[in-house]
Each structure stands twice: as C-alpha cells, then as structure tokens.
Write a protein that holds these residues in place. Structure first.
Motif, PDB file in Angstrom:
ATOM      1  N   PRO A   1      30.631  56.401  95.312  1.00  0.00           N
ATOM      2  CA  PRO A   1      30.378  55.065  95.853  1.00  0.00           C
ATOM      3  C   PRO A   1      29.203  55.053  96.836  1.00  0.00           C
ATOM      4  CG  PRO A   1      32.719  55.600  95.954  1.00  0.00           C
ATOM      5  CD  PRO A   1      32.001  56.854  95.554  1.00  0.00           C
ATOM      6  N   HIS A   2      28.357  54.051  96.732  1.00  0.00           N
ATOM      7  CA  HIS A   2      27.200  53.854  97.613  1.00  0.00           C
ATOM      8  C   HIS A   2      26.226  55.019  97.539  1.00  0.00           C
ATOM      9  CE1 HIS A   2      29.644  50.604  99.089  1.00  0.00           C
ATOM     10  NE2 HIS A   2      30.580  51.454  99.483  1.00  0.00           N
ATOM     11  N   SER A   3      26.073  55.596  96.345  1.00  0.00           N
ATOM     12  CA  SER A   3      25.186  56.736  96.141  1.00  0.00           C
ATOM     13  C   SER A   3      24.705  56.719  94.699  1.00  0.00           C
ATOM     14  CB  SER A   3      25.944  58.039  96.424  1.00  0.00           C
ATOM     15  OG  SER A   3      25.178  59.147  96.038  1.00  0.00           O
ATOM     16  N   ARG A   4      23.666  57.471  94.430  1.00  0.00           N
ATOM     17  CA  ARG A   4      23.175  57.592  93.057  1.00  0.00           C
ATOM     18  C   ARG A   4      23.802  58.780  92.338  1.00  0.00           C
ATOM     19  NH1 ARG A   4      16.823  57.202  94.102  1.00  0.00           N
ATOM     20  NH2 ARG A   4      17.075  55.843  95.887  1.00  0.00           N
ATOM     21  N   GLY A   5      24.546  59.582  93.066  1.00  0.00           N
ATOM     22  CA  GLY A   5      25.103  60.807  92.510  1.00  0.00           C
ATOM     23  C   GLY A   5      26.442  60.612  91.828  1.00  0.00           C
ATOM     24  N   SER A   6      26.920  61.712  91.253  1.00  0.00           N
ATOM     25  CA  SER A   6      28.240  61.717  90.641  1.00  0.00           C
ATOM     26  C   SER A   6      28.953  63.011  91.036  1.00  0.00           C
ATOM     27  CB  SER A   6      28.130  61.610  89.116  1.00  0.00           C
ATOM     28  OG  SER A   6      27.503  62.745  88.575  1.00  0.00           O
ATOM     29  N   CYS A   7      30.257  63.029  90.810  1.00  0.00           N
ATOM     30  CA  CYS A   7      31.071  64.191  91.172  1.00  0.00           C
ATOM     31  C   CYS A   7      32.261  64.259  90.219  1.00  0.00           C
ATOM     32  CB  CYS A   7      31.549  64.085  92.622  1.00  0.00           C
ATOM     33  SG  CYS A   7      32.560  62.632  92.935  1.00  0.00           S
ATOM     34  N   ASN A   8      33.057  65.321  90.323  1.00  0.00           N
ATOM     35  CA  ASN A   8      34.248  65.437  89.478  1.00  0.00           C
ATOM     36  C   ASN A   8      35.422  64.643  90.023  1.00  0.00           C
ATOM     37  OD1 ASN A   8      33.219  68.760  89.035  1.00  0.00           O
ATOM     38  ND2 ASN A   8      33.226  67.258  87.402  1.00  0.00           N
ATOM     39  N   MET A   9      35.463  64.411  91.347  1.00  0.00           N
ATOM     40  CA  MET A   9      36.561  63.652  91.937  1.00  0.00           C
ATOM     41  C   MET A   9      36.083  62.971  93.215  1.00  0.00           C
ATOM     42  SD  MET A   9      40.409  64.909  92.983  1.00  0.00           S
ATOM     43  CE  MET A   9      40.053  65.724  94.517  1.00  0.00           C
ATOM     44  N   ALA A  10      36.384  61.689  93.348  1.00  0.00           N
ATOM     45  CA  ALA A  10      36.122  60.947  94.578  1.00  0.00           C
ATOM     46  C   ALA A  10      37.465  60.407  95.065  1.00  0.00           C
ATOM     47  CB  ALA A  10      35.149  59.801  94.340  1.00  0.00           C
ATOM     48  N   VAL A  11      37.776  60.672  96.344  1.00  0.00           N
ATOM     49  CA  VAL A  11      39.069  60.284  96.900  1.00  0.00           C
ATOM     50  C   VAL A  11      38.846  59.491  98.177  1.00  0.00           C
ATOM     51  CG1 VAL A  11      41.254  61.139  97.811  1.00  0.00           C
ATOM     52  CG2 VAL A  11      40.104  62.406  96.022  1.00  0.00           C
ATOM     53  N   LYS A  12      39.473  58.307  98.244  1.00  0.00           N
ATOM     54  CA  LYS A  12      39.425  57.507  99.461  1.00  0.00           C
ATOM     55  C   LYS A  12      40.655  57.841 100.295  1.00  0.00           C
ATOM     56  CE  LYS A  12      38.785  52.856 101.198  1.00  0.00           C
ATOM     57  NZ  LYS A  12      38.534  51.451 100.867  1.00  0.00           N
ATOM     58  N   CYS A  13      40.440  58.291 101.517  1.00  0.00           N
ATOM     59  CA  CYS A  13      41.539  58.649 102.408  1.00  0.00           C
ATOM     60  C   CYS A  13      42.354  57.402 102.747  1.00  0.00           C
ATOM     61  CB  CYS A  13      40.995  59.304 103.677  1.00  0.00           C
ATOM     62  SG  CYS A  13      42.290  59.743 104.855  1.00  0.00           S
ATOM     63  N   LYS A  14      43.674  57.518 102.603  1.00  0.00           N
ATOM     64  CA  LYS A  14      44.554  56.385 102.904  1.00  0.00           C
ATOM     65  C   LYS A  14      44.599  56.067 104.389  1.00  0.00           C
ATOM     66  CE  LYS A  14      47.674  56.771  98.996  1.00  0.00           C
ATOM     67  NZ  LYS A  14      49.049  56.948  98.566  1.00  0.00           N
ATOM     68  N   LEU A  15      44.365  57.066 105.235  1.00  0.00           N
ATOM     69  CA  LEU A  15      44.471  56.861 106.675  1.00  0.00           C
ATOM     70  C   LEU A  15      43.190  56.303 107.283  1.00  0.00           C
ATOM     71  CD1 LEU A  15      46.507  57.176 108.978  1.00  0.00           C
ATOM     72  CD2 LEU A  15      45.600  59.460 109.374  1.00  0.00           C
ATOM     73  N   CYS A  16      42.050  56.978 107.019  1.00  0.00           N
ATOM     74  CA  CYS A  16      40.807  56.559 107.683  1.00  0.00           C
ATOM     75  C   CYS A  16      39.855  55.781 106.782  1.00  0.00           C
ATOM     76  CB  CYS A  16      40.093  57.767 108.297  1.00  0.00           C
ATOM     77  SG  CYS A  16      39.367  58.898 107.105  1.00  0.00           S
ATOM     78  N   GLY A  17      40.105  55.774 105.466  1.00  0.00           N
ATOM     79  CA  GLY A  17      39.283  54.996 104.547  1.00  0.00           C
ATOM     80  C   GLY A  17      38.006  55.680 104.084  1.00  0.00           C
ATOM     81  N   ARG A  18      37.746  56.903 104.542  1.00  0.00           N
ATOM     82  CA  ARG A  18      36.525  57.618 104.161  1.00  0.00           C
ATOM     83  C   ARG A  18      36.629  58.066 102.697  1.00  0.00           C
ATOM     84  NH1 ARG A  18      33.601  62.763 107.088  1.00  0.00           N
ATOM     85  NH2 ARG A  18      32.380  63.328 105.266  1.00  0.00           N
ATOM     86  N   VAL A  19      35.512  57.965 101.969  1.00  0.00           N
ATOM     87  CA  VAL A  19      35.459  58.444 100.592  1.00  0.00           C
ATOM     88  C   VAL A  19      34.916  59.875 100.616  1.00  0.00           C
ATOM     89  CG1 VAL A  19      34.443  58.130  98.309  1.00  0.00           C
ATOM     90  CG2 VAL A  19      35.139  56.133  99.650  1.00  0.00           C
ATOM     91  N   ASN A  20      35.723  60.803 100.118  1.00  0.00           N
ATOM     92  CA  ASN A  20      35.369  62.213 100.067  1.00  0.00           C
ATOM     93  C   ASN A  20      35.219  62.628  98.605  1.00  0.00           C
ATOM     94  OD1 ASN A  20      35.800  62.538 102.967  1.00  0.00           O
ATOM     95  ND2 ASN A  20      37.974  62.343 102.488  1.00  0.00           N
ATOM     96  N   THR A  21      34.393  63.650  98.349  1.00  0.00           N
ATOM     97  CA  THR A  21      34.140  64.057  96.971  1.00  0.00           C
ATOM     98  C   THR A  21      34.347  65.552  96.776  1.00  0.00           C
ATOM     99  OG1 THR A  21      31.773  64.398  97.339  1.00  0.00           O
ATOM    100  CG2 THR A  21      32.469  62.189  96.663  1.00  0.00           C
ATOM    101  N   LEU A  22      34.543  65.907  95.502  1.00  0.00           N
ATOM    102  CA  LEU A  22      34.789  67.305  95.143  1.00  0.00           C
ATOM    103  C   LEU A  22      34.168  67.570  93.776  1.00  0.00           C
ATOM    104  CD1 LEU A  22      38.039  69.237  95.570  1.00  0.00           C
ATOM    105  CD2 LEU A  22      37.149  68.993  93.267  1.00  0.00           C
ATOM    106  N   ASP A  23      33.581  68.754  93.631  1.00  0.00           N
ATOM    107  CA  ASP A  23      33.054  69.209  92.349  1.00  0.00           C
ATOM    108  C   ASP A  23      33.675  70.545  91.992  1.00  0.00           C
ATOM    109  OD1 ASP A  23      31.097  67.451  91.091  1.00  0.00           O
ATOM    110  OD2 ASP A  23      29.909  67.707  92.913  1.00  0.00           O
ATOM    111  N   VAL A  24      34.084  70.695  90.736  1.00  0.00           N
ATOM    112  CA  VAL A  24      34.608  71.960  90.230  1.00  0.00           C
ATOM    113  C   VAL A  24      33.410  72.846  89.915  1.00  0.00           C
ATOM    114  CG1 VAL A  24      35.964  73.075  88.416  1.00  0.00           C
ATOM    115  CG2 VAL A  24      36.580  70.782  89.204  1.00  0.00           C
TER     116      VAL A  24
END
Length: 157
Positions: free
Chosen positions: A55-78
C-alpha cells in the motif's frame, strides 16, 4: 532489511533431504509488529510465489499485514534463495531451512504443517505431502526398513 530465519532440528530415521518443496509452499507463521509489539492472534500463511502490492508504494511483497493495534502496514518477503534441506548429516543440530525479509515486523512462531517431503537414505524413495504437525512414520518398501521424522523443533532468529 532485518531477516527472520527459521532453524529446525529433528531425528531422522532412514530418511534425508527434508524440505518444503517449491516456491508455492505455504509457510505457517505468527508475526510481531515492530512498532507496538502486538503478536498476531492467528496463524498466517505466506508463500514465495504469491505477490501483493505494498500500500502507498510501487513495490510488491509476499505478505502485507496491517497491525490491528497500531494500524501500521508491515511487509514480509520469503527468501526462496535461502531455502535449504535438512539432511541426515545435520542431525542433531539446528539448521536454517528458510528465511524471511521483514519490514516493520518479525517472525515469532512457526508451525510445520503439511506439504513437506523427504527421501529414503539408501533407496532415495520419495515421501511427499508429509504432515509434520506430529511425528511422522512410514515404511520404505524398497529399502525394507521403517522411516520416520520425530522430535521436530524450531527456533526463529
């Protein structure tokens, strides 16, 4: 970028080359938000062949997770290029079998699950789609011996 590595160890009876086959293997993990420390309640599945837009980027990843507590979108690549087999020679030591490049989160738990494969030490007989949530045992008809994987453990660094 920070990297979370999954190390495994197990007792292998007459089998070797334990691995998660293919880039489409579904790794089962729990993550922790680097901002607020919230740990995911549910198991999350991620594979190296699925891509999502960041979100809000030109990139991609294997998983994007929005934290339920703080709302930050975090990403992970295998990191499929870091994938390794756990062999008969690796027993009884821990060995890195997969790594995840993490942005804003870390991997804190791992579940073996289904889909693993290995082969007979002498016969090279393939054993596929193993469910390693529990100890696994079978019989190698070609080598005429019992086979099994027990005492599975993991650690994440």
């Amino acid at each position: 970028m920070p990297v979370s590595q999954v190390h495994i160890r197990a007792q292998l009876e007459n089998v070797t080359n334990l691995e998660a086959p293919g880039d489409d293997f579904q790794y089962c993990i729990k993550t922790k938000c680097g901002s607020c420390g919230e740990v995911s309640e549910r198991w999350q599945y991620v594979s190296g062949d699925e891509r999502v837009d960041v979100p809000h980027s030109r990139g991609s990843c294997n998983m994007a997770v929005k934290c339920k507590l703080c709302g930050r979108v975090n990403t992970l690549d295998v990191q499929t290029d870091k994938k390794q087999k756990y062999t008969h020679d690796d027993v009884p030591n821990f060995k890195v079998v997969i790594a995840f490049e993490c942005r804003g989160l870390s991997v804190v738990a791992f579940q073996f699950g289904e889909g693993w494969q290995c082969q007979g030490v002498d016969s090279k007989t393939p054993f596929t789609n193993l469910d390693l949530d529990e100890d696994w045992c079978d019989y190698d008809e070609e080598a005429n011996c019992p086979v099994g994987i027990t005492e599975l453990e993991y650690k994440v660094t």
